[in-house]
Design a protein around this motif. Structure first.
Motif, PDB file in Angstrom:
ATOM      1  N   CYS A  88       0.825  -1.207   0.000  1.00 33.12           N
ATOM      2  CA  CYS A  88       0.000   0.000   0.000  1.00 33.12           C
ATOM      3  C   CYS A  88       0.862   1.262   0.000  1.00 33.12           C
ATOM      4  O   CYS A  88       2.000   1.249   0.493  1.00 33.12           O
ATOM      5  CB  CYS A  88      -0.919   0.034   1.222  1.00 33.12           C
ATOM      6  N   VAL A  89       0.298   2.323  -0.533  1.00 35.12           N
ATOM      7  CA  VAL A  89       0.927   3.633  -0.417  1.00 35.12           C
ATOM      8  C   VAL A  89       0.800   4.083   1.042  1.00 35.12           C
ATOM      9  O   VAL A  89      -0.309   4.104   1.589  1.00 35.12           O
ATOM     10  CB  VAL A  89       0.236   4.653  -1.340  1.00 35.12           C
ATOM     11  N   PRO A  90       1.909   4.414   1.722  1.00 34.25           N
ATOM     12  CA  PRO A  90       1.822   4.800   3.138  1.00 34.25           C
ATOM     13  C   PRO A  90       0.951   6.048   3.339  1.00 34.25           C
ATOM     14  O   PRO A  90       0.821   6.893   2.445  1.00 34.25           O
ATOM     15  CB  PRO A  90       3.283   5.081   3.516  1.00 34.25           C
ATOM     16  N   LEU A  91       0.390   6.142   4.530  1.00 25.63           N
ATOM     17  CA  LEU A  91      -0.412   7.300   4.913  1.00 25.63           C
ATOM     18  C   LEU A  91       0.352   8.120   5.936  1.00 25.63           C
ATOM     19  O   LEU A  91       0.912   7.574   6.895  1.00 25.63           O
ATOM     20  CB  LEU A  91      -1.746   6.851   5.518  1.00 25.63           C
ATOM     21  N   ALA A  92       0.400   9.433   5.747  1.00 27.30           N
ATOM     22  CA  ALA A  92       0.986  10.351   6.727  1.00 27.30           C
ATOM     23  C   ALA A  92      -0.035  11.439   7.028  1.00 27.30           C
ATOM     24  O   ALA A  92      -0.573  12.068   6.109  1.00 27.30           O
ATOM     25  CB  ALA A  92       2.280  10.964   6.192  1.00 27.30           C
ATOM     26  N   THR A  93      -0.330  11.651   8.315  1.00 32.71           N
ATOM     27  CA  THR A  93      -1.310  12.651   8.715  1.00 32.71           C
ATOM     28  C   THR A  93      -0.888  13.279  10.036  1.00 32.71           C
ATOM     29  O   THR A  93      -0.214  12.647  10.850  1.00 32.71           O
ATOM     30  CB  THR A  93      -2.718  12.014   8.837  1.00 32.71           C
ATOM     31  N   GLU A  94      -1.279  14.526  10.253  1.00 32.49           N
ATOM     32  CA  GLU A  94      -0.949  15.242  11.479  1.00 32.49           C
ATOM     33  C   GLU A  94      -1.969  14.924  12.565  1.00 32.49           C
ATOM     34  O   GLU A  94      -3.179  14.891  12.307  1.00 32.49           O
ATOM     35  CB  GLU A  94      -0.932  16.748  11.229  1.00 32.49           C
ATOM     36  N   VAL A  95      -1.474  14.657  13.774  1.00 33.39           N
ATOM     37  CA  VAL A  95      -2.351  14.447  14.922  1.00 33.39           C
ATOM     38  C   VAL A  95      -1.903  15.364  16.054  1.00 33.39           C
ATOM     39  O   VAL A  95      -0.710  15.638  16.214  1.00 33.39           O
ATOM     40  CB  VAL A  95      -2.339  12.980  15.398  1.00 33.39           C
ATOM     41  N   ASP A  96      -2.854  15.854  16.816  1.00 38.92           N
ATOM     42  CA  ASP A  96      -2.576  16.720  17.957  1.00 38.92           C
ATOM     43  C   ASP A  96      -2.648  15.875  19.224  1.00 38.92           C
ATOM     44  O   ASP A  96      -3.738  15.535  19.700  1.00 38.92           O
ATOM     45  CB  ASP A  96      -3.589  17.863  18.002  1.00 38.92           C
ATOM     46  N   VAL A  97      -1.492  15.507  19.750  1.00 39.42           N
ATOM     47  CA  VAL A  97      -1.433  14.622  20.914  1.00 39.42           C
ATOM     48  C   VAL A  97      -1.547  15.437  22.189  1.00 39.42           C
ATOM     49  O   VAL A  97      -0.808  16.415  22.386  1.00 39.42           O
ATOM     50  CB  VAL A  97      -0.113  13.821  20.923  1.00 39.42           C
ATOM     51  N   ARG A  98      -2.480  15.048  23.053  1.00 46.00           N
ATOM     52  CA  ARG A  98      -2.667  15.718  24.349  1.00 46.00           C
ATOM     53  C   ARG A  98      -2.773  14.673  25.446  1.00 46.00           C
ATOM     54  O   ARG A  98      -3.314  13.584  25.238  1.00 46.00           O
ATOM     55  CB  ARG A  98      -3.934  16.567  24.333  1.00 46.00           C
ATOM     56  N   ALA A  99      -2.272  15.035  26.607  1.00 41.25           N
ATOM     57  CA  ALA A  99      -2.329  14.115  27.741  1.00 41.25           C
ATOM     58  C   ALA A  99      -3.750  13.978  28.264  1.00 41.25           C
ATOM     59  O   ALA A  99      -4.104  12.955  28.861  1.00 41.25           O
ATOM     60  CB  ALA A  99      -1.406  14.595  28.848  1.00 41.25           C
ATOM     61  N   THR A 100      -4.583  14.983  28.023  1.00 42.22           N
ATOM     62  CA  THR A 100      -5.930  14.993  28.607  1.00 42.22           C
ATOM     63  C   THR A 100      -6.998  14.414  27.687  1.00 42.22           C
ATOM     64  O   THR A 100      -8.092  14.104  28.151  1.00 42.22           O
ATOM     65  CB  THR A 100      -6.326  16.429  28.959  1.00 42.22           C
ATOM     66  N   ALA A 101      -6.704  14.288  26.390  1.00 43.55           N
ATOM     67  CA  ALA A 101      -7.722  13.824  25.443  1.00 43.55           C
ATOM     68  C   ALA A 101      -7.111  12.841  24.455  1.00 43.55           C
ATOM     69  O   ALA A 101      -6.286  13.223  23.631  1.00 43.55           O
ATOM     70  CB  ALA A 101      -8.338  15.010  24.694  1.00 43.55           C
ATOM     71  N   PRO A 102      -7.474  11.554  24.537  1.00 42.89           N
ATOM     72  CA  PRO A 102      -6.918  10.570  23.605  1.00 42.89           C
ATOM     73  C   PRO A 102      -7.367  10.836  22.173  1.00 42.89           C
ATOM     74  O   PRO A 102      -8.460  11.353  21.932  1.00 42.89           O
ATOM     75  CB  PRO A 102      -7.472   9.231  24.116  1.00 42.89           C
ATOM     76  N   VAL A 103      -6.522  10.479  21.221  1.00 47.50           N
ATOM     77  CA  VAL A 103      -6.825  10.611  19.799  1.00 47.50           C
ATOM     78  C   VAL A 103      -7.248   9.242  19.272  1.00 47.50           C
ATOM     79  O   VAL A 103      -6.552   8.245  19.491  1.00 47.50           O
ATOM     80  CB  VAL A 103      -5.601  11.122  19.018  1.00 47.50           C
TER      81      VAL A 103
END
Length: 257
Positions: A88-103
């Motif tokens: 597969c073609v790899p996927l790259a995406t931005e995520v906002d990681v926070r200690a208080t709210a899981p992604v």
């Protein structure tokens, strides 16, 4: 001379640790959590073996048998999440990681083979047929157990497939059978398809080193895609050159509900 009472006093550091108080530095910073699943786009079935990483930090995971993954203690901040799956073609995406709210993310896998399997399942649902069987042998598996011929690959990788060596007479090749004969004299040779073209040639003409993928369609699967010609089963062989030219599967984010 110190008293016995003073000799039994625990060190100050031990008292702090037992009490749950860090001796220096203050409160411990907690990391965030990024979790989710990698599934097929049509059936939403979990896809195991996908690698999920956060770029720039030593946090990685692999999807389990149900396609789920979980990255714990991820450093807070804006991070690039990368998802990789063989073929597969790899996927790259931005995520906002926070200690208080899981992604939480859902990654969809879409590709030619998956779309074909979806058509087979749709046909099975329409006809009430549940004997659709598609088995695959990928190049990576062939390299772990090299074979001298295509027949050797098929014989060792697909249970229930009979490969009988020819009699040795001129023109006598291999005999392959995927399903039991319906009569003594009936021709039960499976349909051979190489790079999408139905061929009347034998397997002896193919070099196993040039093969990228072998798929065996048993039961009603052959008939669903090839009609009456595929009723005895189908062997689909994809060469390495054809595989390099075909569209690769795609990883993409599922839209938010």
């Amino acid at each position: 001379m110190p008293s016995a009472h003073r000799l039994l006093e625990p060190p100050a550091l031990l008292v702090l640790l037992v009490a749950g108080v860090a001796p220096v530095g203050g409160a411990v910073q907690q990391g965030g959590v990024v979790s989710g699943s990698v599934t097929t786009v049509h059936e939403r079935e979990g896809v195991p073996g996908a690698r999920v990483t956060l770029e720039g930090v030593a946090v990685a995971a692999q999807t389990d048998v149900d396609g789920r993954f979980r990255l714990s203690d991820a450093p807070a901040g804006s991070r690039e999440l990368r998802v990789e799956l063989v073929g597969c073609v790899p996927l790259a995406t931005e995520v906002d990681v926070r200690a208080t709210a899981p992604v939480t993310l859902t990654i969809l896998v879409d590709g030619p083979a998956l779309r074909r399997d979806a058509r087979l399942r749709q046909r099975a649902d329409q006809e009430g047929e549940r004997t659709f069987t598609v088995e695959r042998l990928e190049r990576s598996e062939m390299e772990r157990d090299p074979a001298r011929s295509i027949a050797d690959l098929i014989r060792g990788a697909f249970p229930g497939v009979r490969v009988v060596q020819g009699s040795g007479a001129p023109g006598a090749g291999l005999s392959i059978q995927l399903r039991g004969p319906s009569s003594i004299n009936a021709e039960q040779a499976p349909l051979l398809v190489v790079d999408g073209i139905i061929t009347g040639g034998g397997l002896d003409d193919l070099d196993p080193n040039d093969v990228e993928r072998i798929e065996v369609l048993k039961g009603a699967a052959g008939g669903a895609l090839y009609g009456a010609r595929g009723q005895a089963g189908v062997i689909e062989i994809t060469s390495r050159s054809a595989a390099a030219a075909e569209p690769r599967c795609i990883l993409r984010l599922a839209p938010e509900p």
